[in-house]
Design a protein around this motif. Sequence first.
Motif, PDB file in Angstrom:
ATOM      1  N   ARG A   1      55.729  49.329  22.091  1.00  7.43           N
ATOM      2  CA  ARG A   1      54.537  49.901  21.699  1.00  7.43           C
ATOM      3  C   ARG A   1      54.530  51.483  21.642  1.00  7.43           C
ATOM      4  O   ARG A   1      54.021  51.895  20.696  1.00  7.43           O
ATOM      5  N   ALA A   2      55.094  51.849  22.766  1.00  8.64           N
ATOM      6  CA  ALA A   2      55.011  53.323  22.962  1.00  8.64           C
ATOM      7  C   ALA A   2      56.114  53.987  21.767  1.00  8.64           C
ATOM      8  O   ALA A   2      55.646  55.003  20.974  1.00  8.64           O
ATOM      9  N   TYR A   3      57.103  53.302  21.523  1.00  6.36           N
ATOM     10  CA  TYR A   3      58.085  53.673  20.472  1.00  6.36           C
ATOM     11  C   TYR A   3      57.098  53.904  19.048  1.00  6.36           C
ATOM     12  O   TYR A   3      57.224  54.833  18.239  1.00  6.36           O
ATOM     13  N   GLN A   4      56.748  52.626  18.758  1.00 13.89           N
ATOM     14  CA  GLN A   4      55.653  52.580  17.545  1.00 13.89           C
ATOM     15  C   GLN A   4      54.560  53.637  17.404  1.00 13.89           C
ATOM     16  O   GLN A   4      54.583  54.313  16.446  1.00 13.89           O
ATOM     17  N   GLU A   5      54.103  53.990  18.609  1.00 17.00           N
ATOM     18  CA  GLU A   5      52.996  54.887  18.565  1.00 17.00           C
ATOM     19  C   GLU A   5      53.654  56.335  18.234  1.00 17.00           C
ATOM     20  O   GLU A   5      52.964  57.185  17.658  1.00 17.00           O
ATOM     21  N   GLN A   6      54.709  56.565  19.178  1.00 13.62           N
ATOM     22  CA  GLN A   6      55.380  57.910  18.864  1.00 13.62           C
ATOM     23  C   GLN A   6      55.899  58.040  17.343  1.00 13.62           C
ATOM     24  O   GLN A   6      55.815  59.176  16.696  1.00 13.62           O
ATOM     25  N   GLN A   7      56.344  56.886  16.690  1.00 18.42           N
ATOM     26  CA  GLN A   7      56.906  56.927  15.255  1.00 18.42           C
ATOM     27  C   GLN A   7      55.803  57.263  14.384  1.00 18.42           C
ATOM     28  O   GLN A   7      55.829  58.032  13.532  1.00 18.42           O
ATOM     29  N   GLN A   8      54.643  56.674  14.918  1.00 17.55           N
ATOM     30  CA  GLN A   8      53.374  56.960  13.897  1.00 17.55           C
ATOM     31  C   GLN A   8      52.989  58.450  14.130  1.00 17.55           C
ATOM     32  O   GLN A   8      52.710  59.040  13.086  1.00 17.55           O
ATOM     33  N   THR A   9      53.066  58.866  15.453  1.00 15.01           N
ATOM     34  CA  THR A   9      52.785  60.551  15.456  1.00 15.01           C
ATOM     35  C   THR A   9      53.686  61.290  14.720  1.00 15.01           C
ATOM     36  O   THR A   9      53.202  62.221  14.031  1.00 15.01           O
ATOM     37  N   VAL A  10      54.981  60.995  14.837  1.00 17.97           N
ATOM     38  CA  VAL A  10      55.911  61.707  14.051  1.00 17.97           C
ATOM     39  C   VAL A  10      55.829  61.807  12.529  1.00 17.97           C
ATOM     40  O   VAL A  10      55.671  62.658  11.841  1.00 17.97           O
ATOM     41  N   ASP A  11      55.474  60.639  12.207  1.00 18.02           N
ATOM     42  CA  ASP A  11      55.084  60.383  10.541  1.00 18.02           C
ATOM     43  C   ASP A  11      53.789  61.128  10.228  1.00 18.02           C
ATOM     44  O   ASP A  11      53.717  61.696   9.215  1.00 18.02           O
ATOM     45  N   ASN A  12      52.774  61.080  10.861  1.00 20.64           N
ATOM     46  CA  ASN A  12      51.542  61.884  10.708  1.00 20.64           C
ATOM     47  C   ASN A  12      51.834  63.492  10.584  1.00 20.64           C
ATOM     48  O   ASN A  12      51.323  64.076   9.848  1.00 20.64           O
ATOM     49  N   LEU A  13      52.809  63.773  11.567  1.00 22.83           N
ATOM     50  CA  LEU A  13      53.148  65.440  11.625  1.00 22.83           C
ATOM     51  C   LEU A  13      53.808  65.723  10.460  1.00 22.83           C
ATOM     52  O   LEU A  13      53.688  66.561   9.860  1.00 22.83           O
ATOM     53  N   LEU A  14      54.990  64.759  10.129  1.00 20.97           N
ATOM     54  CA  LEU A  14      55.488  64.953   8.725  1.00 20.97           C
ATOM     55  C   LEU A  14      54.533  65.181   7.509  1.00 20.97           C
ATOM     56  O   LEU A  14      55.052  65.711   6.548  1.00 20.97           O
ATOM     57  N   GLY A  15      53.692  64.214   7.581  1.00 19.57           N
ATOM     58  CA  GLY A  15      52.920  64.053   6.582  1.00 19.57           C
ATOM     59  C   GLY A  15      51.895  65.634   6.532  1.00 19.57           C
ATOM     60  O   GLY A  15      51.626  66.139   5.395  1.00 19.57           O
ATOM     61  N   THR A  16      51.474  65.862   7.558  1.00 19.37           N
ATOM     62  CA  THR A  16      51.064  67.204   7.734  1.00 19.37           C
ATOM     63  C   THR A  16      51.566  68.346   7.148  1.00 19.37           C
ATOM     64  O   THR A  16      51.280  69.098   6.350  1.00 19.37           O
ATOM     65  N   ILE A  17      52.923  68.316   7.483  1.00 20.26           N
ATOM     66  CA  ILE A  17      53.977  69.448   7.182  1.00 20.26           C
ATOM     67  C   ILE A  17      54.098  69.265   5.528  1.00 20.26           C
ATOM     68  O   ILE A  17      53.952  70.443   4.755  1.00 20.26           O
ATOM     69  N   ARG A  18      54.082  67.986   4.815  1.00 17.53           N
ATOM     70  CA  ARG A  18      54.052  68.015   3.431  1.00 17.53           C
ATOM     71  C   ARG A  18      52.816  68.467   2.723  1.00 17.53           C
ATOM     72  O   ARG A  18      52.906  69.264   1.688  1.00 17.53           O
ATOM     73  N   ARG A  19      51.581  68.081   3.405  1.00 22.97           N
ATOM     74  CA  ARG A  19      50.321  68.653   2.761  1.00 22.97           C
ATOM     75  C   ARG A  19      50.230  70.133   2.849  1.00 22.97           C
ATOM     76  O   ARG A  19      49.933  70.774   1.886  1.00 22.97           O
ATOM     77  N   ILE A  20      50.735  70.595   3.902  1.00 24.00           N
ATOM     78  CA  ILE A  20      50.767  72.304   4.273  1.00 24.00           C
ATOM     79  C   ILE A  20      51.581  72.837   3.146  1.00 24.00           C
ATOM     80  O   ILE A  20      51.391  73.905   2.507  1.00 24.00           O
ATOM     81  N   ALA A  21      52.883  72.211   2.763  1.00 24.89           N
ATOM     82  CA  ALA A  21      53.879  72.660   1.715  1.00 24.89           C
ATOM     83  C   ALA A  21      53.180  72.824   0.347  1.00 24.89           C
ATOM     84  O   ALA A  21      53.159  73.584  -0.421  1.00 24.89           O
ATOM     85  N   ASN A  22      52.488  71.561   0.183  1.00 28.89           N
ATOM     86  CA  ASN A  22      51.723  71.608  -1.223  1.00 28.89           C
ATOM     87  C   ASN A  22      50.649  72.696  -1.304  1.00 28.89           C
ATOM     88  O   ASN A  22      50.476  73.085  -2.326  1.00 28.89           O
ATOM     89  N   ARG A  23      49.858  72.970  -0.168  1.00 29.18           N
ATOM     90  CA  ARG A  23      48.794  73.930  -0.191  1.00 29.18           C
ATOM     91  C   ARG A  23      49.574  75.273  -0.556  1.00 29.18           C
ATOM     92  O   ARG A  23      48.746  76.286  -1.032  1.00 29.18           O
ATOM     93  N   GLN A  24      50.618  75.309   0.137  1.00 29.24           N
ATOM     94  CA  GLN A  24      51.324  76.656  -0.016  1.00 29.24           C
ATOM     95  C   GLN A  24      51.734  77.074  -1.446  1.00 29.24           C
ATOM     96  O   GLN A  24      51.520  78.146  -1.953  1.00 29.24           O
ATOM     97  N   ILE A  25      52.429  76.009  -2.256  1.00 30.10           N
ATOM     98  CA  ILE A  25      52.720  76.113  -3.497  1.00 30.10           C
ATOM     99  C   ILE A  25      51.325  76.361  -4.279  1.00 30.10           C
ATOM    100  O   ILE A  25      51.478  77.392  -5.097  1.00 30.10           O
TER     101      ILE A  25
END
Length: 150
Positions: free
Chosen positions: A18-42
């Motif tokens: 469960r801890a691993y899955q929660e951590q994976q979700q956190t990482v996925d959310n951060l990577l999604g945030t980075i992609r959204r920021i990159a799109n806003r930069q463009i």
Amino acid sequence: MSKEDNQAAVMELQEKQRAYQEQQQTVDNLLGTIRRIANRQIQSRTEARRATLTLAELTQLQPTHKVYYGVGRVYMSTTVNDMIAEQSAIKERNEAEEEKLKAEKQRATEMAEQEKKELARLESEYAVLANTVRNMFMQMQQQQQQQKKN
């Protein structure tokens, strides 16, 4: 090894999963945030570039020349100086936003790296625990088989 030890190990394994899955979700959310920021930069760069090109064209015109800008489906008349001021403001705003987004993306990237390290740690702990539980079950099965033989 008792049945209670095995059950405790299995519960601990499930908790690690469960801890691993929660951590994976956190990482996925951060990577999604980075992609959204990159799109806003463009988008910001595109708007700043458009404003730069518009300013280059406007500076070639006489101050008395009429220019038009679109508002929905309608075009409004304005002065060259007003349009230059508006495009300059747009350019400055987008350049400032670009700097803000750059810093935000850097922070998010650093957080993602930290979270990825934590994810790797949890993954290795989970693998060790999974092997331990599997070995415990194998030993338990061997003991049961030996008891059946005796």
